[in-house]
Design a protein around this motif. Structure first.
Motif, PDB file in Angstrom:
ATOM      1  N   ASP A 247       0.808  -1.225   0.000  1.00 31.50           N
ATOM      2  CA  ASP A 247       0.000   0.000   0.000  1.00 31.50           C
ATOM      3  C   ASP A 247       0.844   1.281   0.000  1.00 31.50           C
ATOM      4  N   LEU A 248       2.080   1.197   0.500  1.00 30.83           N
ATOM      5  CA  LEU A 248       2.897   2.408   0.615  1.00 30.83           C
ATOM      6  C   LEU A 248       3.397   2.920  -0.743  1.00 30.83           C
ATOM      7  N   SER A 249       3.096   2.180  -1.808  1.00 35.12           N
ATOM      8  CA  SER A 249       3.472   2.683  -3.138  1.00 35.12           C
ATOM      9  C   SER A 249       2.694   3.974  -3.431  1.00 35.12           C
ATOM     10  N   GLN A 250       1.585   4.195  -2.721  1.00 34.67           N
ATOM     11  CA  GLN A 250       0.787   5.421  -2.906  1.00 34.67           C
ATOM     12  C   GLN A 250       1.205   6.554  -1.969  1.00 34.67           C
ATOM     13  N   THR A 251       2.049   6.233  -0.993  1.00 27.82           N
ATOM     14  CA  THR A 251       2.482   7.244  -0.023  1.00 27.82           C
ATOM     15  C   THR A 251       3.272   8.351  -0.725  1.00 27.82           C
ATOM     16  N   GLN A 252       2.937   9.590  -0.401  1.00 23.68           N
ATOM     17  CA  GLN A 252       3.655  10.718  -1.013  1.00 23.68           C
ATOM     18  C   GLN A 252       4.909  11.037  -0.202  1.00 23.68           C
ATOM     19  N   THR A 417     -12.792  13.878  -9.044  1.00 25.68           N
ATOM     20  CA  THR A 417     -11.462  13.365  -9.374  1.00 25.68           C
ATOM     21  C   THR A 417     -11.280  11.946  -8.851  1.00 25.68           C
ATOM     22  N   SER A 418     -10.450  11.168  -9.530  1.00 24.97           N
ATOM     23  CA  SER A 418     -10.129   9.823  -9.033  1.00 24.97           C
ATOM     24  C   SER A 418      -8.748   9.810  -8.402  1.00 24.97           C
ATOM     25  N   SER A 419      -7.790  10.430  -9.103  1.00 22.40           N
ATOM     26  CA  SER A 419      -6.407  10.414  -8.610  1.00 22.40           C
ATOM     27  C   SER A 419      -6.113  11.608  -7.714  1.00 22.40           C
ATOM     28  N   GLY A 420      -6.969  12.637  -7.775  1.00 25.90           N
ATOM     29  CA  GLY A 420      -6.727  13.861  -7.004  1.00 25.90           C
ATOM     30  C   GLY A 420      -5.921  14.884  -7.784  1.00 25.90           C
ATOM     31  N   ARG A 421      -5.436  14.484  -8.976  1.00 21.11           N
ATOM     32  CA  ARG A 421      -4.560  15.379  -9.751  1.00 21.11           C
ATOM     33  C   ARG A 421      -5.301  16.625 -10.240  1.00 21.11           C
ATOM     34  N   ALA A 422      -6.520  16.426 -10.735  1.00 20.88           N
ATOM     35  CA  ALA A 422      -7.297  17.559 -11.262  1.00 20.88           C
ATOM     36  C   ALA A 422      -7.549  18.594 -10.161  1.00 20.88           C
ATOM     37  N   ALA A 423      -7.904  18.103  -8.975  1.00 17.14           N
ATOM     38  CA  ALA A 423      -8.184  19.017  -7.853  1.00 17.14           C
ATOM     39  C   ALA A 423      -6.920  19.764  -7.430  1.00 17.14           C
ATOM     40  N   ARG A 424      -5.776  19.064  -7.433  1.00 18.54           N
ATOM     41  CA  ARG A 424      -4.516  19.720  -7.055  1.00 18.54           C
ATOM     42  C   ARG A 424      -4.140  20.796  -8.072  1.00 18.54           C
ATOM     43  N   LEU A 425      -4.443  20.537  -9.349  1.00 21.43           N
ATOM     44  CA  LEU A 425      -4.140  21.538 -10.381  1.00 21.43           C
ATOM     45  C   LEU A 425      -5.002  22.784 -10.209  1.00 21.43           C
ATOM     46  N   ILE A 426      -6.264  22.582  -9.831  1.00 22.42           N
ATOM     47  CA  ILE A 426      -7.146  23.738  -9.571  1.00 22.42           C
ATOM     48  C   ILE A 426      -6.570  24.539  -8.398  1.00 22.42           C
ATOM     49  N   ALA A 427      -6.162  23.826  -7.334  1.00 24.49           N
ATOM     50  CA  ALA A 427      -5.609  24.500  -6.149  1.00 24.49           C
ATOM     51  C   ALA A 427      -4.324  25.245  -6.479  1.00 24.49           C
ATOM     52  N   LYS A 428      -3.591  24.765  -7.483  1.00 21.61           N
ATOM     53  CA  LYS A 428      -2.336  25.407  -7.898  1.00 21.61           C
ATOM     54  C   LYS A 428      -2.559  26.877  -8.277  1.00 21.61           C
ATOM     55  N   TYR A 429      -3.755  27.179  -8.819  1.00 25.37           N
ATOM     56  CA  TYR A 429      -4.055  28.556  -9.241  1.00 25.37           C
ATOM     57  C   TYR A 429      -4.606  29.408  -8.108  1.00 25.37           C
ATOM     58  N   ARG A 430      -4.590  28.844  -6.880  1.00 20.04           N
ATOM     59  CA  ARG A 430      -4.960  29.573  -5.668  1.00 20.04           C
ATOM     60  C   ARG A 430      -6.290  30.319  -5.765  1.00 20.04           C
ATOM     61  N   VAL A 439     -13.616  12.876  -4.296  1.00 24.60           N
ATOM     62  CA  VAL A 439     -12.783  11.763  -4.765  1.00 24.60           C
ATOM     63  C   VAL A 439     -13.667  10.550  -5.032  1.00 24.60           C
ATOM     64  N   ILE A 440     -13.651  10.110  -6.307  1.00 25.83           N
ATOM     65  CA  ILE A 440     -14.459   8.949  -6.709  1.00 25.83           C
ATOM     66  C   ILE A 440     -13.599   7.696  -6.602  1.00 25.83           C
ATOM     67  N   PRO A 441     -13.941   6.772  -5.710  1.00 26.14           N
ATOM     68  CA  PRO A 441     -13.110   5.565  -5.554  1.00 26.14           C
ATOM     69  C   PRO A 441     -13.062   4.731  -6.840  1.00 26.14           C
ATOM     70  N   ARG A 442     -11.921   4.072  -7.043  1.00 28.59           N
ATOM     71  CA  ARG A 442     -11.767   3.174  -8.184  1.00 28.59           C
ATOM     72  C   ARG A 442     -11.564   1.752  -7.679  1.00 28.59           C
ATOM     73  N   PHE A 456      -6.649   7.212   0.280  1.00 21.43           N
ATOM     74  CA  PHE A 456      -5.309   7.828   0.203  1.00 21.43           C
ATOM     75  C   PHE A 456      -5.402   9.189  -0.479  1.00 21.43           C
ATOM     76  N   GLU A 457      -6.041   9.187  -1.672  1.00 25.93           N
ATOM     77  CA  GLU A 457      -6.131  10.404  -2.485  1.00 25.93           C
ATOM     78  C   GLU A 457      -6.867  11.521  -1.740  1.00 25.93           C
ATOM     79  N   ALA A 458      -7.913  11.131  -1.019  1.00 23.92           N
ATOM     80  CA  ALA A 458      -8.685  12.130  -0.261  1.00 23.92           C
ATOM     81  C   ALA A 458      -7.830  12.734   0.848  1.00 23.92           C
ATOM     82  N   ARG A 459      -7.159  11.869   1.622  1.00 26.46           N
ATOM     83  CA  ARG A 459      -6.357  12.373   2.751  1.00 26.46           C
ATOM     84  C   ARG A 459      -5.151  13.192   2.280  1.00 26.46           C
ATOM     85  N   GLN A 460      -4.600  12.807   1.117  1.00 28.55           N
ATOM     86  CA  GLN A 460      -3.401  13.500   0.655  1.00 28.55           C
ATOM     87  C   GLN A 460      -3.671  14.939   0.193  1.00 28.55           C
TER      88      GLN A 460
END
Length: 527
Positions: A247-252, A417-430, A439-442, A456-460
């Motif tokens: 599971d730690l392969s997903q750890t950031q 989002t599934s991976s959380g990437r889209a949401a992080r990109l939105i947050a990037k623009y503050r 977060v939609i589970p897969r 994982f994606e939600a907590r991260q």
């Protein structure tokens, strides 16, 4: 009046500064990482910390064994359950940290202009004349004239509890030092920092690997804070190690920049890591004082442009013993926010400080005030310019969602989002409004059993500025028909209303996938 990232409307009405702030469900967009320890590990205290705004709990293995931290983690889970507030878990490694070994725990008084010997012989008793250390190669690493700093674990830099030493001579494996200031070292653990000296020890030690394997893996940690990251290779090696632990392969992995070596390789480290922690305690010793602010501003800007979370440490040291921060500290917290920090990390203040809950609360209030005068317009333009053209598909959608939300004065952006990437990109623009990341589970399988990803994606996202996660029902896929999307959207809107961030007649910007297309839409709510 425009300073870099500060926006104040002209004419400035000084009396308006004293107007009380409106209470909000989210204490601040900037996140707070709290270190759990002796003063903050009881269930009630952790519950209060979560309510005050802590969204990531840090477990520091520089001290305390796995059983101790496991008990604290058990208390955290109980607190999460009772408060219904999500909290991520960060494991902080020890790394090549040099320590003075004081088995008797007796106080050690050191007098200015006296001498003290640092020895690798750990069998010796610590005293005013002799300090045993946990590293045998110090005599080979330093030269006469080198500066060494010794202080209480998570030292505050206070002149009475920390000591500056200057190397006068090398005698075999021992290092003889002149004491530069009078101080009393109290407690069992002192950190030893050699200014701008390469320490030939692995970044991820065998002890660290053991802790990650036996404590981190079973507890599915969300973040690994890699202490003393000096090269991009350190991050690659840590990632390779985590990838073998299920599971730690997903750890950031958050690279902790603590010395000039890490600073010199910052760009490569940033490319490899998932986020950066600016460890200003050690950095503040390694760098000349007049250069610290410049490193902070430059590093935060680079993290912002890369869209990777940046965490600043050591902001309200005085609150370890006091109920109020100093004026300089209060300003420092606000400047960290204006400089672009995603999160503030509290160490000694919550670990052994007398006021862990009050500290989190005050830091959250300062962050919220700073966010109100953050020059989002300037920041947005600068980020778009940095990204350049042509933009990637996702980057274009993210920036468009933020631009639309600001133009229509939306109260919230909802992103599926599934991976959380889209949401992080939105947050990037503050954006100036919260981003609800749904977060939609897969469904995934390891050939033996099926399981859902998503937690994982939600907590991260709990360490990213402005991002507030919610885990959707796994029966609703992220890319699906209009009917299921509408039902998930209704749940998200209800959640927003319950939080108090969405009210009747508000506008909401929604970012989602419909089939192969990414869609940004604006909806206006009825009564």
């Amino acid at each position: 009046m425009h300073s870099t990232n500060l926006l104040l409307e002209e004419p400035i009405r000084m009396a308006s500064i004293l107007e009380p702030s409106k209470p909000s469900f989210f204490p601040a967009m900037t996140k707070i990482v709290g270190t759990l320890g002796p003063k903050s590990r009881a269930v009630d205290t952790i519950s209060s910390c979560l309510k005050a705004g802590m969204s990531v709990a840090r477990f520091d293995f520089s001290w305390g064994d796995a059983a101790y931290h496991q008990e604290t983690l058990g208390n955290l889970k109980l607190a999460i359950k009772s408060t219904k507030k999500l909290c991520a878990v960060m494991l902080d490694t020890v790394g090549p940290e040099l320590q003075v070994v004081n088995k008797s725990e007796a106080s050690i008084s050191l007098e200015e202009n006296g001498t003290v010997i640092l020895t690798p012989d750990q069998g010796q008793e610590a005293s005013s004349e002799l300090l045993p250390i946990n590293f045998s190669g110090l005599a080979k690493a330093v030269m006469p004239g080198a500066t060494i700093f010794v202080g209480q674990y998570l030292f505050t830099g206070s002149e009475t509890t920390s000591v500056w030493l200057e190397v006068s001579e090398i005698k075999g494996d021992d290092v003889v030092c002149v004491i530069k200031n009078t101080a009393t070292l109290a407690g069992s653990l002192f950190t030893l920092h050699c200014s701008q000296i390469h320490i030939d020890l692995p970044t991820l030690s065998d002890e660290d690997k053991e802790v990650i394997k036996k404590w981190g893996a079973p507890n599915k940690i969300d973040f690994l804070s890699l202490s003393y990251t000096r090269h991009a290779e350190d991050v690659r090696q840590a990632r390779e190690f985590l990838s073998k632990l299920g599971d730690l392969s997903q750890t950031q992995i958050f690279a902790k920049i603590e010395n000039v070596e890490g600073l010199n390789h910052f760009d490569e480290i940033l490319q490899e890591a998932d986020g950066i922690i600016l460890s200003r305690g050690n950095l503040g010793i390694d760098l000349p004082p007049e250069k610290v602010f410049l490193f902070q501003k430059s590093a935060l800007h680079k993290c912002n442009m890369a869209g990777k979370p940046a965490v600043v440490t050591r902001v309200v040291d005085s609150m370890t013993d006091n109920l109020r921060p100093t004026r300089a500290e209060a300003t420092d917290v606000a400047n960290a926010v204006l400089d672009g920090s995603d999160a503030i990390l509290l160490g000694a203040e919550t670990l052994r400080g007398l006021y862990p809950v009050e500290t989190i609360s005050i830091v959250g209030k300062i962050c919220a005030e700073a966010e109100k005068v953050f020059n989002q317009d300037l920041y947005f333009k600068r980020t778009v310019k940095h990204v350049g053209e042509p933009m990637t598909h996702l980057e274009s959608i993210a920036s468009s969602a933020v631009r639309a939300a600001i133009k229509v004065k939306a109260s919230v952006i909802i992103c599926f989002t599934s991976s959380g990437r889209a949401a992080r990109l939105i947050a990037k623009y503050r954006p100036t409004m919260p981003v609800l990341s749904v977060v939609i589970p897969r469904l995934k399988t390891n050939q033996l059993r099926w399981s859902f990803t998503g937690a994982f994606e939600a907590r991260q996202s709990l360490i990213v500025r402005g991002l507030f996660p919610m885990l959707a029902d796994p029966r609703h896929p992220a890319e699906s028909t209009n009917a299921t999307n509408e039902s998930v959207l209704k749940v998200a809107l209800d959640h927003g209303k319950a939080c108090g961030v969405i009210k009747s007649h508000d506008r909401v910007v929604v970012c989602q996938k419909v089939g192969d297309s990414s869609v940004v839409k604006i909806i206006e709510l009825d009564d």
